[in-house]
Enzyme design. Structure first.
Site, PDB file in Angstrom:
ATOM      1  NE  ARG A   1      -2.378   0.886   3.570  1.00 44.90           N
ATOM      2  CZ  ARG A   1      -3.381   0.537   4.969  1.00 44.90           C
ATOM      3  NH1 ARG A   1      -4.565   1.009   4.393  1.00 44.90           N
ATOM      4  NH2 ARG A   1      -2.919   1.184   5.451  1.00 44.90           N
TER       5      ARG A   1
ATOM      6  CE  LYS B   1      -2.498   4.766   7.109  1.00 39.47           C
ATOM      7  NZ  LYS B   1      -4.015   5.622   7.750  1.00 39.47           N
TER       8      LYS B   1
HETATM    9  C1  LIG Z   1      -8.991   6.643   6.316  1.00 38.67           C
HETATM   10  C2  LIG Z   1      -8.146   4.840   6.744  1.00 38.67           C
HETATM   11  N1  LIG Z   1      -9.727   3.902   6.469  1.00 38.67           N
HETATM   12  C3  LIG Z   1      -9.133   2.576   7.622  1.00 38.67           C
HETATM   13  C4  LIG Z   1      -7.924   2.806   7.775  1.00 38.67           C
HETATM   14  C5  LIG Z   1      -8.079   1.279   8.126  1.00 38.67           C
HETATM   15  O1  LIG Z   1      -7.009   0.644   7.421  1.00 38.67           O
HETATM   16  P1  LIG Z   1      -6.051  -0.803   7.684  1.00 38.67           P
HETATM   17  O2  LIG Z   1      -7.552  -1.459   8.203  1.00 38.67           O
HETATM   18  O3  LIG Z   1      -5.134  -0.820   6.430  1.00 38.67           O
HETATM   19  O4  LIG Z   1      -5.568  -0.227   8.974  1.00 38.67           O
HETATM   20  C6  LIG Z   1      -7.101   3.679   7.807  1.00 38.67           C
HETATM   21  C7  LIG Z   1      -6.402   3.169   9.072  1.00 38.67           C
HETATM   22  O5  LIG Z   1      -4.817   3.024   8.430  1.00 38.67           O
HETATM   23  C8  LIG Z   1      -7.419   4.721   7.820  1.00 38.67           C
HETATM   24  O6  LIG Z   1      -6.485   6.205   7.443  1.00 38.67           O
END
Ligand SMILES: Cc1ncc(COP(=O)(O)O)c(C=O)c1O
Length: 343
Positions: free
Chosen positions: A85, A187
């Site tokens: 990612r 991200k």
């Molecule tokens: C905007 C957002 N959505 C979803 C997630 C959840 O993603 P993950 O399960 O990969 O941590 C996060 C955290 O990382 C996030 O910042």
């Protein structure tokens, strides 16, 4: 800020707060290649005032955790997915990619070097890791940076939402988090800067955070603050939103798999209309930091829709939580390749 001292920490009452641990991993991109990669002790970055990260938000990051098992090993949960990612996020912001295998190795180095700060097994506390890449060097036009810093720092953490497995309430936001063809799937720092005001508004009104709706019709659920949304329908389908502007949550994709293979639920990624919440018996927010937080109620246009209960976690959400955290802490058998031992 003083360096953290592991012997003084109260493992049962950790919040979700920054701490300056002894070691971090740092690498510098200069002259077209990564160099000076290794563990360092200085928690302060020294960068040009004209660094593109400061003006134009050229920054991407990850969030992941290290878990201590009952037999005192330390393990990571799907770190290859974070590496992949971060690659996507870097490509979207024209940043050089830190090689994925070296990323996982660097994460392990940081965990090992700070292993005194990986909380003991037993109360759900973990070590949170924050890989970060920023554009540096002197540039004043809107261009990609000539230099980059990649760093990974860490800290022990407890619950992200205060309730833990006690449900919390959310409210829909009037603001958009990201556009469909924008950077919502990456991200990157800008998405989070845009979320500060709506998040603050939600807190002021007594909610744990806000739920974003789609940026076109303001009708379909996107995300729950910085976590993905899921609901369990009354006929036992694990449903989660499909949208081009949400972050592909590693937790969410893990739950889609576990709901189907371990719990025998139906699963579906589809648009979820905020006016069609009656279909759900339970709902939750999922993410690395949030783990699984049951959603008690969701306020929209003045109405509070309560899912299972505002006081108790629902049975399916609890089973998903136990299965997921069991895998993360090494007490439930993991699907092939999901956990990697650090020591
Ligand atoms: C905007 C957002 N959505 C979803 C997630 C959840 O993603 P993950 O399960 O990969 O941590 C996060 C955290 O990382 C996030 O910042």
């Amino acid at each position: 800020m003083a360096k953290a001292d592991a012997s003084k920490l109260d493992w049962n009452n950790l919040g979700f707060e920054y701490m300056d641990l002894p070691y971090r991993f740092t690498a510098h991109w200069k002259d077209g290649k990564w160099q000076d990669a290794g563990l360092t002790e200085d928690a302060t970055l020294h960068i040009s005032e004209a660094s593109p990260v400061l003006h134009y938000g050229q920054a991407a990051f990850e969030g992941m955790k290290a878990y201590r098992t009952p037999d005192n090993h330390i393990q990571l949960f799907r770190p290859d997915r974070n590496a992949a990612r971060l690659r996507n996020s870097c490509e979207r912001l024209l940043m050089p990619v830190f090689p994925e295998d070296k990323f996982v190795d660097a994460v392990k180095q940081v965990v090992k070097a700070n292993s005194d700060f990986v909380p003991p097994y037993g109360n759900g506390a973990t070590m949170y890791l924050r890989p970060l890449i920023i554009g540096t060097g002197g540039v004043i036009g809107v261009h990609a940076a000539p230099e980059y810093i990649f760093t990974i720092f860490a800290m022990p953490v407890g619950n992200y939402f205060k309730g833990g497995l006690t449900p919390v309430n959310f409210t829909t936001s009037q603001y958009d988090r990201a556009a469909h063809k924008g950077t919502g799937q990456a991200k990157v720092g800008g998405n989070y800067a845009a979320s500060l005001l709506p998040g603050e508004n939600a807190h002021e009104n007594g909610y744990a955070d806000c739920v974003y709706l789609d940026p076109v019709e303001h009708r379909y659920i996107e995300e729950v603050g910085s976590a993905n949304f899921f609901g369990i329908t009354k006929d036992n389908v694990f449903k989660t939103p499909k949208s081009p502007s949400i972050l592909p949550s590693i937790t969410k994709y893990s739950l889609l798999y576990l709901a189907e293979h371990n719990l025998g639920l139906g699963v579906s990624e589809e648009k979820i209309d905020v006016h069609d919440l009656d279909q759900f018996a339970e709902a939750g927010a999922c993410g690395t930091a949030a783990v699984i937080s049951p959603i008690g109620g969701l306020e929209h246009d003045g109405d509070l829709h309560v899912f299972y209960s505002e006081k108790e976690v629902g049975p399916v959400t609890k089973k998903l939580y136990d299965t997921l955290t069991g895998i993360q802490f090494g007490t439930v058998e993991a699907p092939e390749g999901w956990v990697q031992q650090v020591e």
